[in-house]
Design a protein around this motif. Structure first.
Motif, PDB file in Angstrom:
ATOM      1  N   CYS A 506     -16.548  44.699 -11.468  1.00 17.48           N
ATOM      2  CA  CYS A 506     -17.001  45.670 -10.480  1.00 17.48           C
ATOM      3  C   CYS A 506     -17.279  44.938  -9.172  1.00 17.48           C
ATOM      4  N   CYS A 509     -21.358  45.563  -8.203  1.00 18.24           N
ATOM      5  CA  CYS A 509     -22.478  44.923  -8.900  1.00 18.24           C
ATOM      6  C   CYS A 509     -22.057  43.669  -9.657  1.00 18.24           C
ATOM      7  N   CYS A 546     -17.577  51.931 -12.852  1.00 16.65           N
ATOM      8  CA  CYS A 546     -18.431  50.916 -13.462  1.00 16.65           C
ATOM      9  C   CYS A 546     -19.493  51.548 -14.359  1.00 16.65           C
ATOM     10  N   CYS A 549     -23.164  50.655 -12.428  1.00 13.92           N
ATOM     11  CA  CYS A 549     -23.597  51.221 -11.153  1.00 13.92           C
ATOM     12  C   CYS A 549     -22.768  52.432 -10.741  1.00 13.92           C
TER      13      CYS A 549
HETATM   14 ZN    ZN Z   1     -20.864  48.017 -10.924  1.00 11.75          ZN
END
Ligand code: ZN
Ligand code: ADP
Ligand code: ZN
Length: 805
Positions: A506, A509, A546, A549
């Motif tokens: 991701c 994050c 993701c 997040c």
């Molecule tokens: Zn993420």
């Protein structure tokens, strides 16, 4: 009479049974074992003083004559002792699978239906009368005559094209009968061996052959009895002269040296021989050369053989109908009487080590077997293992060298493309900025594994670069390939990483997708549209957002062969490209097919994983490109640099084997690394010297003997407790003076601390001498209880490990 029986169960002991009239060692028996029945081997007379009434009788004796010859039994005992494995498990590994199949205690011997002429027809007139207008029957009859009077029915129907009624017609006329015959299944008998090449030996080849033939004539060295002894051996023991290290650069003609040795041992002396190759489907040319020279004397123990075919080959060797066994690791157990030579080609290869119990190393077993048989043992490589190199330097093995390529051909020049350089105009840059992967192995444990570092290091992901906008094909490599395509020459491209992207991350994050069962990142396979775990084969669909997040900004990083293939095709749309890796070679003979196309010049660019780096000899290949040399170089394993050096040297050695010469282009972000510098300079000795230094602190083989003890289980706390108990048990043994010179390091989590849902912790045992180390390991296995009540805990002992992951 009582006998000791070795059973294929994970218990470090043999079992006593009763048998009427006794049975010779090496005889297969069916015995009751708890509620089960198992096939085991009689290994000797039963223990004195066993209470007769408590001993069960064997159910049945399965062999008329012992299936395990005495020399093999002795070898298996050595393996059981040295590698600390139950003798029954070793025997099961050493023998064809069908011999320990409890479901079919009497292995099926396949018979074939044969059509056989029973009445001769000497005159033409007779034939005209009998056959009349039945011309197909006549053709079939005459076909049978022409091939010696009989043929397999299947062959007549499928290959020769006769119909069943035609065959039946011959039988009805009283000219032929159907019978059954035992047939050896040898799939290679239908493959034409290539023409036999004849060369004048180069001076270096001649010197090597003379040394080997000389040793073979003297009977190979120490012979039976010698310095052999449990715990002191493993090939680095004393005595010898029978073990040779043949160090020859790539393309120096090592195979011809092996062949000349076998000409002496098999051809002139009439003895037998074993040729070990790392993986048979990857070395078809080497195998073909042996078949070209020795024809029917060769049994090829191919991994693609069915169990039945394997058993046939084994029996042909056992009877002496074939004298040379060519095969991978387990061919070291081929039942060859009067063994004169064992050859271990590419002796440095990790595939010679079995990764499950018994964790034997075929090279070490070969050395011991040769010593027991008074045979010559030759270890060949361009990049010897440091263990073998050290033994050659100290005189335990005799060193033979082929320092140059044949026919005055130079080793190919090696060019470095520094991937760190910004602004490469490049094809297929991998998108994604951002820092290195969170899944990196970056704890830098390197040679420090087992010292308490490395917890949770996700080896397998992020160990290479590939991300950060680095090119897949940098401009100099693109140019070099274009040039080859224009000239109609061939290119080999290596990237030792399969799939499309080694991990998914991701961008917001930093999360990386991991396997739920294993602590490794999942590889994205584009053709299948799946995320795949390369350890447990778990698969799932690729993510869209993701999990952590919710961001939809995901990057697919760390290029694998699938992505390289795509880039290559996009960059060179008219080139004929073949990819060779685990994903393209699932069929039994698919390696054969791909390599055949390369050989016939139907492929311009062959790309793949380490599979393409082995013994291939294609004179049309004038360029070898390494997409990313750094894959694997940072793995938390003490052999990471050695492996990288070997792989790169081997693949570089595929270039310029023909009169047109060749070159190598290596893309790397670590151009200053000593392993890579040594590849550029073709300097094995410089590499070895530096690597031997690296392994002094902390000390690793070949400076000492090493064993890896791994405890695994499904509950992490239980694993940790058990491994700590086992390590302190060994420390207690040392404190009591029972394991002189043995040191314990750890425990710590394994670099890959979870595989298939099992947590893994390990500790290392180091020792100057093999003997005390072996005794400590055997004590640990036999005397230390692994935490009663926790059935799923397992303890694995890996002696002389080739990897610590
Ligand atoms: Zn993420
Ligand atoms: P290596 O295993 O050392 O890399 P090979 O045994 O594959 O090398 O030999 C490389 C090539 O050289 C092969 O094609 C082989 O047929 C050829 N060759 C071997 N010995 C000679 C020789 N004495 N003269 C000419 N060609 C040779
Ligand atoms: Zn997994």
């Amino acid at each position: 009479m009582l006998v000791e029986v070795a059973l294929p169960v994970p218990v470090p002991r043999t079992f006593t049974y009763r048998v009427e009239g006794g049975a010779e060692a090496g005889t297969r028996v069916l015995v009751p074992f708890g509620p089960r029945r198992l096939i085991g081997w009689v290994v000797g007379p039963g223990a004195e003083g066993t209470a007769l009434d408590r001993v069960k009788p064997v159910t049945r004796i399965l062999d008329d004559a012992p299936s395990v010859p005495p020399d093999l039994l002795r070898l298996c005992r050595w393996i059981a002792d040295y590698y600390v494995a139950p003798l029954g498990q070793v025997l099961r590994t050493a023998l064809p699978a069908v011999l320990s199949d409890t479901a079919r205690p009497d292995p099926p011997v396949r018979t074939h239906r044969i059509l056989k002429i029973v009445r001769e027809l000497p005159s033409l007139r007779q034939r005209d009368e009998i056959f009349g207008r039945a011309q197909r029957q006549r053709a079939c009859y005459e076909f049978l005559e022409s091939i010696g009077g009989s043929a397999e029915v299947a062959h007549l129907l499928e290959r020769a094209g006769f119909s069943r009624p035609v065959l039946q017609g011959l039988v009805d006329k009283g000219l032929a009968v159907f019978t059954e015959a035992v047939v050896e299944r040898d799939p290679f008998s239908t493959v034409e061996p290539p023409p036999r090449q004849t060369f004048t030996l180069t001076p270096a080849q001649r010197a090597a052959v003379e040394a080997l033939v000389g040793a073979a004539r003297r009977g190979g060295g120490v012979g039976v009895g010698g310095s052999f002894g449990v715990g002191s051996g493993s090939g680095t023991g004393t005595g010898g002269g029978a073990t040779f290290l043949l160090r020859g650069v790539t393309g120096s003609g090592k195979t011809l040296v092996y062949i000349e040795l076998l000409e002496e041992v098999v051809g002139r002396q009439g003895r037998g021989a074993i040729v070990l190759v790392p993986e048979i489907s990857l070395t078809p040319q080497t195998v073909a050369r042996f078949r070209a020279h020795f024809g029917d004397a060769v049994a090829v123990l191919h991994s693609a053989l069915s169990d039945g075919e394997r058993y046939d080959a084994w029996r042909a060797l056992r009877r002496g109908d074939r004298r040379i066994a060519v095969g991978a690791r387990s061919a070291v157990f081929a039942p060859i009487a009067d063994l004169g030579a064992i050859i271990v080609d590419e002796e440095h290869e990790a595939t010679y080590k079995q990764s499950e119990a018994p964790r034997y190393h075929a090279r070490e077993v070969a050395i011991i077997r040769a010593r027991l048989a008074g045979a010559v043992c030759v270890l060949g490589s361009a990049t010897p293992s440091l263990e073998s190199w050290e033994n050659a330097r100290t005189g335990k093995y005799r060193l033979l060298e082929l320092p140059e390529r044949v026919a005055g051909r130079p080793l190919p020049p090696v060019r470095i493309v520094d991937l760190r350089g910004a602004g490469h105009r490049a094809a297929g840059a991998v998108g994604g900025a951002g820092a290195g992967a969170g899944a990196g192995s970056g704890t830098g444990t390197g040679t420090g594994t087992g010292t308490g570092t490395g917890a949770g290091a996700g080896a397998g992901a992020g160990t290479g670069s590939g991300g950060g906008g680095r090119p897949i094909l940098a401009e100099p490599l693109v140019e070099a390939i274009r040039d080859r395509l224009a000239k109609g020459e061939q290119t080999i491209l290596l990237l030792n990483r399969r799939g499309y992207a080694t991990f998914v991350q991701c961008r917001d994050c930093g999360a990386v997708w991991h396997c739920r069962q294993c602590n490794v990142s999942l590889t994205y396979h584009r053709a299948r549209r799946r995320l795949v775990c390369h350890y447990c084969f778990h698969e799932e669909p690729p993510p869209v957002t993701c999990d952590h997040c919710g961001s939809g900004d995901l990057s697919f990083r760390g290029a694998g062969t699938e992505q390289v293939e795509r880039t290559v095709i996009e960059t060179f749309p008219t080139a004929r490209v073949a990819r060779m890796d685990v994903d393209t070679t699932s069929g039994k003979w698919s390696h054969h097919e791909i390599l055949g196309r390369v050989e016939r010049g139907e492929v311009d660019i062959l790309l793949g994983t380490q599979m393409i780096a082995k013994g291939l000899d294609f004179p049309g290949v004038t360029l070898v490109g390494v997409i990313n040399a750094d894959v694997g170089i940072n793995l938390p394993d003490f052999r990471a640099s050695e492996r990288t050096f070997q792989l790169l040297t081997q693949v570089a050695g595929r270039a310029g084997r023909g009169p047109k010469g060749g070159e190598v282009v290596i893309q790397t972000a670590l151009p200053g690394h000593y392993a890579i510098r040594a590849v550029v300079a073709h300097d094995f000795e410089a590499f070895a010297e530096r690597e031997l230094e690296e392994r002094r602190g902390p000390r690793y083989p070949p400076h000492l003997r090493l064993a890896n003890v791994i405890v695994s289980g499904t509950v992490e706390e239980a694993v940790q407790e058990a491994v700590e108990a086992a390590a302190s048990w060994v420390r207690g043994l040392i404190a009591a003076g029972e394991a002189p010179g043995v040191e314990v390091t750890g425990p710590a989590p394994c670099p890959i601390d979870r595989i298939r849902g099992r947590w893994r912790w390990h500790f290392l045992l180091r020792a100057e001498q093999a003997g005390p180390l072996g005794r400590a390991l055997r004590q640990l296995l036999v005397r230390h209880p692994l935490r009663p009540g926790r059935a799923d805990l397992r303890l694995a002992i890996d002696r002389d490990p080739v990897a610590l992951l």
